[in-house]
Design a protein around this motif. Structure first.
Motif, PDB file in Angstrom:
ATOM      1  N   LYS A  52       0.923  -1.209  -0.071  1.00 43.59           N
ATOM      2  CA  LYS A  52       0.093   0.108   0.104  1.00 43.59           C
ATOM      3  C   LYS A  52       0.981   1.196  -0.017  1.00 43.59           C
ATOM      4  O   LYS A  52       0.261   2.337   0.144  1.00 43.59           O
ATOM      5  N   PRO A  54       3.889   2.946  -2.130  1.00 45.07           N
ATOM      6  CA  PRO A  54       4.962   3.195  -3.123  1.00 45.07           C
ATOM      7  C   PRO A  54       6.171   3.478  -2.739  1.00 45.07           C
ATOM      8  O   PRO A  54       7.254   3.330  -3.501  1.00 45.07           O
ATOM      9  N   SER A 160      -1.123 -10.457 -12.262  1.00 37.97           N
ATOM     10  CA  SER A 160      -1.688  -9.051 -12.001  1.00 37.97           C
ATOM     11  C   SER A 160      -2.246  -8.767 -13.561  1.00 37.97           C
ATOM     12  O   SER A 160      -1.709  -9.136 -14.364  1.00 37.97           O
ATOM     13  N   ASP A 166       2.749  -1.537 -18.204  1.00 41.56           N
ATOM     14  CA  ASP A 166       3.368  -2.432 -17.059  1.00 41.56           C
ATOM     15  C   ASP A 166       4.144  -3.401 -17.052  1.00 41.56           C
ATOM     16  O   ASP A 166       4.248  -4.432 -16.577  1.00 41.56           O
ATOM     17  N   THR A 232       2.022   2.128 -12.686  1.00 45.56           N
ATOM     18  CA  THR A 232       1.659   2.599 -11.377  1.00 45.56           C
ATOM     19  C   THR A 232       1.353   1.451 -10.367  1.00 45.56           C
ATOM     20  O   THR A 232       1.674   1.758  -9.310  1.00 45.56           O
ATOM     21  N   VAL A 233       1.273   0.188 -10.761  1.00 50.10           N
ATOM     22  CA  VAL A 233       1.080  -0.872 -10.158  1.00 50.10           C
ATOM     23  C   VAL A 233       1.972  -2.107 -10.303  1.00 50.10           C
ATOM     24  O   VAL A 233       2.313  -2.341 -11.339  1.00 50.10           O
TER      25      VAL A 233
END
Length: 270
Positions: A52, A54, A160, A166, A232-233
């Protein structure tokens, strides 16, 4: 070995032709998303970072090894995947996965991950380590030969959601045909994994994107490469091999070649 009675026909004729010609096929919903969610939760336990926060994602890439827990075993052994294995490798010619690894987790980062070169995954140790493969720790010197000793498929399991930003795996479509020709003169000894892959220069590039639960089944000679994460993930990917139950044959008297073997023969103009 595979269940020869109950595995469904998963791939269409067009998908099998794509595998032969381009070296890969994408299977959507190859395993349930709930297994991907459970697997990510387990993997985070082994990462020195907070999912949670970064600010704690300080490394561009983290590699993790074998996971044998239930979500991983189930993801690797769905009826969909078993059916596809039968179609691409041949019924009774592959071994089921008891675990999943290697896992590669890529984090958004401006830093060079240092592993973005084009390559083919090697599958057996050099001759001096034949009896003690665990001592062959320089994986650049592991080998690949024209019969793909030790590897029936390269597999990319998306744990994911993976979009174009990504860090999706880059694939050189059709490059497996070039690699077959490169390997043929070297016989059973083959070449090391750091072989010169300029023979595949100019092949079209495809990105292995898709939602969690997608699996790319790839020819073992397919040239592929990583790239930096610009999203971002964090991206969670497993890239295990499917092991053969018996050696591939490029000269079957009965002509009962699998699509993997057909692709090799096509690369060799047989």
């Amino acid at each position: 070995m595979s269940d020869t009675l109950n595995t469904p026909a998963v791939l269409s004729d067009a998908q099998i032709e794509q595998f032969i010609d381009q070296g890969f096929v994408r299977i959507d919903n190859a395993f349930p998303k709930r297994l991907a969610t459970q697997a990510r939760a387990r993997i985070w336990q082994d990462i020195d970072a907070d999912p949670k926060d970064p600010a704690t994602w300080t490394e561009p890439v983290v590699r993790l090894w074998v996971y044998w827990q239930k979500p991983f075993r189930e993801a690797a052994n769905t009826p969909t995947l078993h059916g596809a294995f039968d179609q691409l490798v041949g019924k009774g010619r592959w071994l089921p996965r008891e675990a999943l690894g290697t896992f590669v987790v890529r984090f958004p980062s401006p830093n060079d991950p240092g592993d973005t070169g084009w390559h083919v995954d090697a599958s057996f140790p050099p001759p001096e380590f034949q009896d003690e493969p665990e001592l062959a720790t320089d994986f650049d010197q592991w080998r690949v030969n024209v019969r793909s000793r030790g590897r029936a498929l390269l597999m990319l399991f998306l744990f994911s959601d993976v979009g174009e930003l990504d860090a999706p795996t880059r694939i050189r479509a059709g490059s497996h045909l070039d690699v077959a020709r490169l390997l043929e003169p070297h016989g059973e000894e083959g070449l090391a994994g750091d072989m010169d892959l300029t023979v595949s220069d100019g092949r079209p590039e495809v990105l292995a994107t898709g939602p969690a639960g997608t699996v790319y089944l790839c020819h073992p000679f397919l040239v592929h490469g990583a790239q930096p994460h610009r999203g971002t993930v964090p991206r969670f990917l497993a890239q295990p091999e499917l092991q053969p139950a018996e050696p591939f044959s490029l000269d079957r008297p009965d002509g009962d070649y699998s699509p993997v073997e057909i692709a090799i023969r096509k690369g060799l103009n047989r």
